[in-house]
Design an enzyme around this catalytic site. Structure first.
Site, PDB file in Angstrom:
ATOM      1  N   LYS A  27      13.006  22.120  26.288  1.00  0.00           N
ATOM      2  CA  LYS A  27      14.001  23.107  25.891  1.00  0.00           C
ATOM      3  C   LYS A  27      13.772  24.434  26.615  1.00  0.00           C
ATOM      4  CE  LYS A  27      15.100  23.726  21.356  1.00  0.00           C
ATOM      5  NZ  LYS A  27      16.537  23.834  21.027  1.00  0.00           N
ATOM      6  N   ARG A  97      11.796  27.996  17.564  1.00  0.00           N
ATOM      7  CA  ARG A  97      11.979  26.545  17.658  1.00  0.00           C
ATOM      8  C   ARG A  97      10.865  25.903  18.463  1.00  0.00           C
ATOM      9  NH1 ARG A  97      17.760  25.288  17.032  1.00  0.00           N
ATOM     10  NH2 ARG A  97      18.885  27.257  16.997  1.00  0.00           N
ATOM     11  N   GLY A 106      14.279  16.565  15.900  1.00  0.00           N
ATOM     12  CA  GLY A 106      14.105  16.729  14.463  1.00  0.00           C
ATOM     13  C   GLY A 106      12.703  16.478  13.955  1.00  0.00           C
ATOM     14  N   MET A 108       9.931  18.209  14.657  1.00  0.00           N
ATOM     15  CA  MET A 108       9.128  19.404  14.388  1.00  0.00           C
ATOM     16  C   MET A 108       9.985  20.457  13.699  1.00  0.00           C
ATOM     17  SD  MET A 108       6.598  19.519  17.656  1.00  0.00           S
ATOM     18  CE  MET A 108       7.879  19.220  18.847  1.00  0.00           C
ATOM     19  N   ARG A 364      19.753  19.457  27.991  1.00  0.00           N
ATOM     20  CA  ARG A 364      18.670  18.518  28.284  1.00  0.00           C
ATOM     21  C   ARG A 364      19.316  17.233  28.768  1.00  0.00           C
ATOM     22  NH1 ARG A 364      16.850  17.556  21.946  1.00  0.00           N
ATOM     23  NH2 ARG A 364      18.857  16.758  21.265  1.00  0.00           N
ATOM     24  N   HIS A 482      21.781  12.589  13.921  1.00  0.00           N
ATOM     25  CA  HIS A 482      20.419  12.076  14.049  1.00  0.00           C
ATOM     26  C   HIS A 482      20.411  10.560  14.202  1.00  0.00           C
ATOM     27  CE1 HIS A 482      16.553  10.594  12.358  1.00  0.00           C
ATOM     28  NE2 HIS A 482      16.077  11.539  13.152  1.00  0.00           N
ATOM     29  N   SER A 795      -1.664 -18.856  38.665  1.00  0.00           N
ATOM     30  CA  SER A 795      -0.712 -18.261  37.751  1.00  0.00           C
ATOM     31  C   SER A 795      -1.529 -17.607  36.649  1.00  0.00           C
ATOM     32  CB  SER A 795       0.208 -19.335  37.178  1.00  0.00           C
ATOM     33  OG  SER A 795       1.063 -18.740  36.237  1.00  0.00           O
ATOM     34  N   CYS A 862       2.359 -15.799  34.161  1.00  0.00           N
ATOM     35  CA  CYS A 862       3.213 -16.508  33.226  1.00  0.00           C
ATOM     36  C   CYS A 862       2.883 -16.139  31.790  1.00  0.00           C
ATOM     37  CB  CYS A 862       3.137 -18.006  33.438  1.00  0.00           C
ATOM     38  SG  CYS A 862       1.489 -18.671  33.163  1.00  0.00           S
ATOM     39  N   TYR A 882       5.268 -13.459  42.148  1.00  0.00           N
ATOM     40  CA  TYR A 882       6.331 -13.523  41.156  1.00  0.00           C
ATOM     41  C   TYR A 882       5.794 -13.214  39.769  1.00  0.00           C
ATOM     42  CZ  TYR A 882       4.451 -18.067  39.727  1.00  0.00           C
ATOM     43  OH  TYR A 882       3.634 -19.052  39.273  1.00  0.00           O
TER      44      TYR A 882
END
Lengths: 912, 912
Positions: A27, A97, A106, A108, A364, A482, A795, A862, A882
């Site tokens: 902020k 703030r 929300g 803090m 933001r 919220h 693997s 895997c 992979y």
């Protein structure tokens, strides 16, 4: 030079900038940036996060230098705003703030209207000519301050319902009742003045301290309270979920107050530069006349639409800002355009209009759904605002999950009765049982139930329950409330502002019209359309490719990634889904699942209970046709793509253990095997192990009973031969599990090659196949150079590697892992996110050592980490060829692999 | 140059030498060496072990070049001996024997008298003027050849009792029976001639092939049969026990026959240059007139003493070689002296006297008891024949075990009736139940019983049973018989030549005089005195220091070793024994054993079943006085020496699991805890884990229940404080178990330091203590650098490190480990001998990484490998400061450490 603790902003100037979020919080950094850009921002200053860290290091003491710096900055603010803090004639009021590096909405504390006191009140009344406003601001200050500074920050523990804030609210309710009114706004200046006095008395009586009448005392109390709230329960819980380190700390922003509640020429609002739910390039927001910002966010009053694009069925009759105050709206649109151009990303902004004048209070990066993230990224790239790589980096891989989310079956939806409609705050379909509190949501979830959390509105106290729920439904609040913000961040199905709901939390029921839905009843939600149904509707699998932006960004991702993505599957159906999601092969087909079908388990059991090799071989060979058919199915589904088949892995007890609880089954088997039931019982009991995880399983079975390996190898190779005859391309990779020494692998490989030679001789067809091993035992990683002399591929079975490397039994880890996470002993569950620091070393080591003796060794993973984005990135970095994961994780893995290639390009692309 | 396959020796010359045992086998190398030394050796040649390897690599084909080389060498032998192979007038006969790098007595095959056939028999009769000898030699050749070459080497499998050898023996018995005689020697030349014809017919009828009448065919058959016998069942079994690699192969020695059975001026014998049982510096041996060498070794005839020093109560009336043929004896003594001086070690020799002429057939390093090994080494060093380091290297560390062996209580022996006396072939005392076959010995042992194996004589077929038995008792055979040799090699209690025994294997009983002892009855043996008792006598612990040679060599060893040796003990009594054996501290005191005593387990259970921290703390604190008393005891016993105390380690289920089977106990506990029995049952069941080894144990307990760590730390530190007050030096090292991450250790260390500060404040005494951790989780080794930032010491828990590193549950490994050893997948049980190649990497890595962040990090090992010599040597090499093992392994570890220091001296001695 002494460390700078305080950064000023305002009047077109700023000491900070957007690139300093670590120091100034998100902020603060953005307020500074906006100020520098010439955007109207009320002047203020930011106290750095370093001060927060120091505050905790020094057990709640602020650095000495801070006082002077704050005074100096305050003076500059006063000069910029033309008001003075604590002045009797023209007093400056400020907000205090929090502002962490990463937004924690929300979580803090905030204190507004700081600076109002007996000596400044008269001046402000005179200045605004609005005593009602002044006393309303004052009662808000007392309420917040008493709660946040005098109670919470002071560490006073209160029982449920005994907090000072609730008492003050009761006092206010009592006054409204006495006056016969229902709305706060119906109380007049006189009422509020009396209420303020009553408030101060309640504060003194409850907390044993007087509400401070000195502006500077208020200011320092506010600053400390914000720091203190960094370690509040809510904030800590949120950090755990979001993975935010405790060490970061929060900054404190002290900013001149501007008032959206100064009368009918004032207003407040929040907006997104693009639609945060869909990503559509349309300015999107809500506003409220004569209100403070918290009123919009808290969702207490359903807000008005910002413009035409924001209008819905429910609010199309309400005047938008565009319609009401076109000039102000245009100024706001200009700000929007400046910000998007400057930040090159969708912004979430807060504004206040004080007496017709526009002020920006925050900008933001806007939280968005996965759908929106993808569309915004693609559209920005296509309009050349950002490049393709940036676009890819803008989407968190997990966000793609939304595209893979199931949705309610449209056909069923058409026929079903819509119970209620609300705002589509989080997309996708969800079905669950209704609960009414966050605690219930969590408790039910822990019992394995799927729940939908229904609330009037949500607050930061509800976060754990929201996390547990399949979906969230609120009666109040808008798209920026919220509930909407949080759900969107998590890609969760969510509907807000569903005004038809009448919720009775005490009775645990909700009524809509005459219909009552009680706790535990089933509900379905279409979060993309905002529709609620009272029944469990059928759910359809996702079809991500239907979304053109998804398709585009995945094309970009596939073009840049350097590792392949396979899937873990053994049923042809699953394999087909995975291919649809982009799987390029099978990385793990477990063969044991194939033995549990009733007709097969019988032979499996006969095999296990055999007295000698000849008997065992006979029983095993009865399984051959079944196994062969299985492989034909899966090879067909993956035609032309490699398929890794793992030989039998689990301890034999798993196939026979249940016989001990099923005497009938046991007797049948005894008859069939022509042995005494007691003998079977004895044999089954002899197979019990103390630590089956570390017992007779994996290749240890194939070595003790080579006929099992023979049968499996034959099934694979005969299946491959049969399809090859039919011109179907088959690339089998036979994987020997649980190898810890080279000799184990050699033993099994010799059998497989022998079988292959036999099959080739019989069929006169030679199929290509590879033989390799799973690296899942720590020792295997240590001697990988030796093992690679025999193995054609590795693997990584990172599940077992984690179990053995940490010494954690996955089945028993519930006994201590929650404690470990709670006490911050571990940063995350290592079964979910690969422990790169420890277990990762084994993977890295094995790849390097393996390739030291076999340069072209194919390496993959895997374990279930193969679909976890951070782990996928690690796999890219250590040079795997992979990753393999469950079908529904395939797109996420593809995308994470692309991000990894952008973050850390490898020298040679290993794609095959 | 082509590879040389054949090495000649004889006539004072040799192509090989003693330093070539890898190529020529031990026997061949030493025959060559003796020939070069001018010692009379019948000429011959050795085919190398490389040929054996080639033979197996080429599936039983010998290299082409071999034939010519053998012919050439044979010609040289003929020249040296003045005889010709296959000659009709003066035929040369040869023996064909195996000879591996390391002696494998009786495990491979031999063929004697090769070259006898219809055309050479008349000439030999004329030459020796002894037709009986010639036909006796011929029937021996047929017997051996048919068995070894025509049956075994040909791979013909026969059922028990159906072998050709047995049939031939039956034929011979039948002839003796028909002639009314009992001894082989009573058959005359005519009888034997007829017998040879009968033998050849039986061979043809049984095996379908004719006994070869061509000397060269016989020779090549013999050579191949010896190579083939390298992979015979017995040989493989022996290699497994002795750890001899399969790849070594055997050499073949073809040597001119000399005959000890040529009449009464011929003899054969075996001898040791010193007493192999006691080590006394006295020439020690046995001989038999008119016999072949195998007769002595096989123990069929009890042999005569070599000299006065060899005489015993039982054979003092028989003429010794010294008395009978003093000149020949003197020549033999000269050879003895030459050999000891040359080889600088005690030798085991074989000789034959043919018609008054002495020939040496073999010399090799003599197997000896541990007692003898130590005495010989010390005395040779003291007489400057060897240096001290060589002396230390001459004793295998495991051999010291004999000094630590218990012995029968002399007081009890005095009172007990001696059932029988025999030759003291293996020292120490043993008590066990009598069995009569090797298979029974193994089977009983597997059931956990202690057995004494009683046999007429033992043969290589009995090796598995001998290994399983506590002690071996034979009716026949001398100090150099098979039983004696093998038992001595293993340091096992053994009595041979106990002629009073009448063994009836079929009835499973033995009678001595009138007394019958049946299978399963108890017997005691004093292997040092050769006395047998029928009862289980009490056994006394060992007192090694009473032996002056032991004391001396241990002094030398302690002076050179660079690492310390501690013990694993938690009872003061055990600690005291360990100190007597040379322990320099305690490396592992497990605290959980202390909780199982009845009065304590109650509190332990209360603690476990507590509902909350307050209750749990209360229960835990009741254990404090007990724990403190335990530590006072152990600290006192180890005054001045470091003591590593490990905090609670096992999963809690171990303390309460038995309650489920004991309802009474459960009800009592329920009453005491004031909860419902059902609640306890539920809680106990909830503690059950699928893989407890990888479950909630170790520091995971101390983190979940910090009060346990607090209590234990307090008990340790209060005990230390109390003794410090009394001027007793205490060096506690507190060890946190099962650490896998730095944060775990930090959590526990913080608690310990806090407690230490509290105790110091209360007592005003500051005790020195260290806090460290066990490295037993693979991950801990990987992040040892981080852990060492917090740990002041590492102690390697190689048991768990092996379990997790291999993925082998020690409790379940029985399911596959025997198969793995049998199939040669693993070279040894990794729980007995540390897997240096794999698990050892983790140890090495952890030491290096640990010291990279804490240079002076103290490192030790407390797994059971700490007393296994190879593993101790490894610990020395990777730089550990100490090893810790069970009290009875302490001297072995000290000695192994000394050998390690000789083999690989370290730069800096780390002794503390």
């Amino acid at each position: 030079m002494a460390k700078k603790n305080v950064y000023f902003f305002g009047g077109g100037k700023a000491e900070g900038k957007a690139s300093m979020p670590n120091l100034l919080g998100g902020k603060g950094a953005n307020l500074a940036e906006m100020a520098s850009l010439g955007i109207p921002v009320p002047a203020g200053f930011t106290i750095t996060t370093e001060v927060c860290t120091e505050y905790y290091a020094n057990k709640g003491k602020l650095p000495k230098a801070l006082e002077a710096e704050v005074k100096q900055a305050l003076a500059r603010v006063e000069k910029t705003m033309g008001k003075k803090f604590g002045d009797v004639k023209n007093p400056l009021l400020v907000s205090v703030r929090s502002g962490a590096r990463k937004s924690m909405p929300g979580m803090m504390e905030t204190v507004l209207n700081v600076g109002l006191c007996s000596k400044t009140i008269p001046g402000l009344i005179e200045k605004t000519n609005n005593p009602r406003f002044v006393f309303d601001s004052y009662r808000r200050l007392i309420m917040m301050y008493a709660d946040v500074v005098m109670e919470k920050a002071a560490g006073i523990e209160v029982a449920e319902g005994q907090g000072v804030r609730l008492k003050l609210e009761h006092a206010m309710e009592a006054m409204k009742h006495a006056k016969g009114v229902t709305q706060d706004t119906e109380l007049d200046a006189h009422d509020l003045k009396i209420l303020c006095d009553a408030f101060k008395k309640i504060v003194r009586d409850t907390l044993g301290k007087t509400f401070p009448d000195d502006p500077m005392e208020q200011l320092w109390g506010g600053i400390k309270a914000v720091f203190q709230s960094w370690n509040g329960k809510r904030a800590i819980a949120y950090r755990r979920i979001e993975g935010i380190p405790d060490e970061w700390g929060t900054a404190v922003n002290v900013q001149s107050m501007v008032f959206g509640n100064l009368g009918d020429t004032s207003a407040t609002g929040v907006a997104f530069t693009r639609n945060p739910a869909t990503g559509e390039n349309a300015f999107y927001g809500e506003w409220l006349v004569n209100a403070q910002g918290e009123d919009v966010v808290a969702g207490i009053r359903t807000p008005s639409p910002l413009n035409k694009a924001t209008k819905t069925e429910d609010n199309k009759h309400i005047k938008s800002l565009e319609e009401a105050w076109p000039k102000t709206y245009k100024a706001l649109v200009n700000v929007r355009n400046t910000l998007e151009k400057h930040y090159k990303d969708m912004q979430d902004i807060e504004f206040t209009i004080e007496d017709g004048l526009l002020y920006m209070l925050q900008t933001r990066t806007g939280k968005r759904t996965g759908f929106a993230a993808v569309r915004v990224a693609v559209e920005m790239a296509e309009s050349k605002l950002i490049d393709k790589n940036t676009a890819i980096m803008r989407v968190r891989p997990e966000q793609l999950d939304e595209f893979l989310h199931p949705m309610l079956d449209p056909a069923a939806e058409k026929k079903a009765h819509v119970l209620a409609k609300g705002l589509p705050a989080g997309p996708g379909g969800a079905v669950g049982q209704v609960v009414f509190t966050a605690d219930d949501a969590q408790a039910w979830k822990e019992k394995g139930k799927k729940v939908i959390l229904v609330r009037n509105e949500t607050s930061p106290e509800d976060v754990h329950g929201m996390h547990a729920a399949e979906a969230i439904l609120t009666a109040k609040g808008g798209m920026t409330s919220h509930a909407a913000l949080v759900a969107r961040g998590w890609g969760k199905c969510c509907i807000v502002g569903c005004g038809a709901l009448n919720i009775d939390v005490a009775k645990k029921q909700v009524s809509v019209g005459g219909q009552v839905i009680k706790e535990g009843e089933w509900m379905s939600m279409n979060g993309s359309a905002g529709k609620v149904y009272v029944s469990a509707l059928p759910v359809l699998p996702a079809n991500p490719e239907a979304n053109k932006w998804y398709k585009r960004i995945m094309q970009w991702a596939d073009a840049i990634r350097q590792i392949n993505v396979r899937t873990n599957a053994e049923r042809p159906e699953d394999a087909a889904i995975a291919v649809k999601f982009g799987a390029e092969g099978i990385g793990l087909a477990r063969t044991e699942h194939m033995f549990f079908q009733p007709e097969r388990i019988l032979y499996m059991r006969q095999m296990i209970l055999s007295q000698n090799e000849a008997e065992r071989r006979k029983a095993v060979m009865k399984l051959l046709p079944f196994q062969k058919a299985d492989f034909i199915g899966i090879f067909k589904a993956m035609a032309g793509k490699p398929v890794t088949v793992r030989l039998l892995d689990p301890p034999l007890h798993e196939f026979v253990g249940s016989l001990l609880e099923d005497p009938e089954e046991l007797n049948n088997l005894a008859k069939l095997c022509k042995v005494a039931p007691e003998d079977i019982r004895t044999r089954v009991e002899s197979l019990h192990e103390f630590n089956p995880m570390l017992g007779h399983r994996g290749c240890r079975l194939g070595i003790a009973y080579p006929e099992i390996t023979e049968m499996q190898a034959r099934a694979i190779l005969e299946a491959a031969t049969e399809l090859t005859k039919k011109k179907i391309k088959v690339l089998p990779e036979i994987m020997v599990p649980l190898v810890g020494t080279k000799k184990e692998l050699e033993h099994q490989v010799a059998i497989i090659h022998q079988v292959a030679a036999d099959v080739a001789k019989q069929s006169k067809i030679k199929v290509n196949y590879m033989v390799g091993t799973m690296i899942e035992i720590p020792r295997a990683a240590l001697v990988a150079d030796q093992i690679a002399q025999t193995a054609e591929f590795f693997s990584f079975g990172t599940n077992d590697l984690t179990q053995m490397g940490f010494g954690y039994s996955r089945d028993d880890v519930g006994g201590f892992l929650p404690i470990y996470l709670q006490k911050d002993i571990l940063p995350a569950d290592p079964f979910q996110i690969l422990d790169q620091e420890g277990i990762g070393q084994l993977v890295d080591m094995a790849v390097q050592r393996g390739r030291s003796t076999r340069a072209m060794l194919k390496c993959g993973i895997c374990g279930e980490h193969g679909g976890e984005p951070n782990s996928v990135k690690f796999c890219h970095r250590v040079g795997l060829n992979y990753v393999s994961c469950s079908p529904f994780r395939v797109p996420i893995a593809r995308f994470a692999a692309a991000q990894a290639a952008i973050e850390t390009p490898r020298k040679a692309a290993k794609k095959k």
